[in-house]
Design a protein around this motif. Sequence first.
Motif, PDB file in Angstrom:
ATOM      1  N   GLY A   1      -0.900 -20.543  88.593  1.00  0.00           N
ATOM      2  CA  GLY A   1      -1.513 -20.457  87.266  1.00  0.00           C
ATOM      3  C   GLY A   1      -2.732 -21.361  87.107  1.00  0.00           C
ATOM      4  O   GLY A   1      -3.697 -21.007  86.424  1.00  0.00           O
ATOM      5  N   ASN A   2      -2.719 -22.518  87.759  1.00  0.00           N
ATOM      6  CA  ASN A   2      -3.844 -23.449  87.628  1.00  0.00           C
ATOM      7  C   ASN A   2      -4.963 -23.187  88.629  1.00  0.00           C
ATOM      8  O   ASN A   2      -6.036 -23.748  88.515  1.00  0.00           O
ATOM      9  N   CYS A   3      -4.683 -22.358  89.655  1.00  0.00           N
ATOM     10  CA  CYS A   3      -5.713 -22.112  90.692  1.00  0.00           C
ATOM     11  C   CYS A   3      -6.585 -20.915  90.325  1.00  0.00           C
ATOM     12  O   CYS A   3      -7.764 -20.874  90.656  1.00  0.00           O
ATOM     13  N   VAL A   4      -5.984 -19.906  89.708  1.00  0.00           N
ATOM     14  CA  VAL A   4      -6.677 -18.625  89.500  1.00  0.00           C
ATOM     15  C   VAL A   4      -6.565 -18.226  88.033  1.00  0.00           C
ATOM     16  O   VAL A   4      -5.472 -18.272  87.459  1.00  0.00           O
ATOM     17  N   ASP A   5      -7.694 -17.840  87.446  1.00  0.00           N
ATOM     18  CA  ASP A   5      -7.676 -17.450  86.020  1.00  0.00           C
ATOM     19  C   ASP A   5      -6.994 -16.103  85.825  1.00  0.00           C
ATOM     20  O   ASP A   5      -6.341 -15.870  84.823  1.00  0.00           O
ATOM     21  N   ASN A   6      -7.205 -15.223  86.805  1.00  0.00           N
ATOM     22  CA  ASN A   6      -6.788 -13.838  86.612  1.00  0.00           C
ATOM     23  C   ASN A   6      -5.521 -13.531  87.418  1.00  0.00           C
ATOM     24  O   ASN A   6      -5.586 -13.331  88.630  1.00  0.00           O
TER      25      ASN A   6
ATOM     26  N   ASN B   1      -7.657 -21.687  96.049  1.00  0.00           N
ATOM     27  CA  ASN B   1      -8.796 -22.200  95.274  1.00  0.00           C
ATOM     28  C   ASN B   1     -10.118 -21.751  95.867  1.00  0.00           C
ATOM     29  O   ASN B   1     -11.052 -21.384  95.162  1.00  0.00           O
TER      30      ASN B   1
ATOM     31  N   LYS C   1     -10.058 -14.669  94.105  1.00  0.00           N
ATOM     32  CA  LYS C   1     -10.646 -14.534  92.762  1.00  0.00           C
ATOM     33  C   LYS C   1      -9.643 -13.975  91.759  1.00  0.00           C
ATOM     34  O   LYS C   1      -9.777 -14.172  90.566  1.00  0.00           O
ATOM     35  N   ALA C   2      -8.614 -13.256  92.249  1.00  0.00           N
ATOM     36  CA  ALA C   2      -7.583 -12.734  91.346  1.00  0.00           C
ATOM     37  C   ALA C   2      -6.297 -12.527  92.132  1.00  0.00           C
ATOM     38  O   ALA C   2      -6.323 -12.245  93.326  1.00  0.00           O
TER      39      ALA C   2
END
Length: 444
Positions: A386-391, A365, A369-370
Amino acid sequence: MKRLVVLGAGESGVGTAILGKKEGFDVFVSDKGTITDQYKEVLRNFEIEWEEQQHTEIKILNADIVMKSPGIPDKVALIAKLNKKGTPVVSEIEFAAKYTAAQIVGITGSNGKTTTTMLTHYVLQHGGLEVNMAGNIGDSFAKQVAENDAPFYVLELSSFQLDGIKDFAPHIAVLTNITPDHLDRYEYQFENYIASKFRIAMNQNENDYFIYDADDTVITEYLKQHPIRSKLLPFSLTKKVENGAYLEKESITIIIDNNKVIMPTTNLALKGNHNVKNAMAAATVSQLLKIRKATIRECLENFHGVEHRLENVLKINNVQYINDSKATNVNATFYALDAMKSATVWIVGGVDKGNDYTELYSLVNEKVKAIICLGVDNSKIINAFGNCVDNIIETQSMKEAVNMAYKIAERNENVLLSPACASFDLFKNYEERGRQFKEAVREL
């Protein structure tokens, strides 16, 4: 003439065969797989009988002693038959230790053992001791005992190697930490794995030393329940210890029998808290073996670490590419992410050994960033983060993973390969994985 049977013709097996021959055993080497040409050549030169792609039981069950490679599980039918007959089945470490009078420093732990082993060897060597390094590193211990024995050894020991000891006792034992790893070999029981690591101290006596991480609750709890005979020398980042090493005001203090060494951590060549611990362990060993304080300080400031372990590869467009391919479990990756000082594109994945990724959530978190997945099956990583990182991106080759990272990373950020998994789905081993990463970065 006593008969020595060696199961597995890798580095440890061939080394044991050479030593056995020298010590007058009738030696037979058997490998279920194929033996490399290089090792066949060595066996021929020493006139040692061998077979490959099979285990001929009639030639094995008549052994007086069997050395099995650490890769062969104890559950194999052949091993069960040998055990039933009462034939001693030992590891290379156990066999070779009987033929040297050397003082041995044994180093084990889930993480940090390679760095600590290499750093300890580096300091002792610069301190003027005649010292060899073996175990999981370089030429096998047995081969070195046979061909260029030395008065001191620093051995990196895996839990598998320790499982095969009976009398082996290092004068100085180091336990860097214990986190769940290789649970597939220990009936998925963490306590079996812990007990395996502590075998390093089981034959030690009051004149021996046990150096360990006092911040590791797994170790401290086990010691409370199962006291050992050797002298305890803890190291800690968080609390003062009477004997051992601790961190105070950016400096490492080491005290052994009222002898005190103080050294600043700001000049350590290796960065990150885990490396402060590795330095404490190595410095404590060096202090016990009477290396000069100035030499210890100098070596800690000059030692630049191990290939594939938080290795800075290149800076491209002000993005730092870091190869941590040796991180084959979650805890190793925890240390790597913890050492990142800016936003990071994280390349992760491979063969999962029963990983629990929850301990990485807060670091991911904060710093990632990816995520770029590099494995045949990435579903567990995608579900975990999946819930920590958008990419989150899936890739199938190192080249593809590095190219994706290059597109995503911006100035002053990092690209970190720290897989937290074994490499066997796409690569031969973690070294090959690391080399491919470095090649792909150089080709950008």
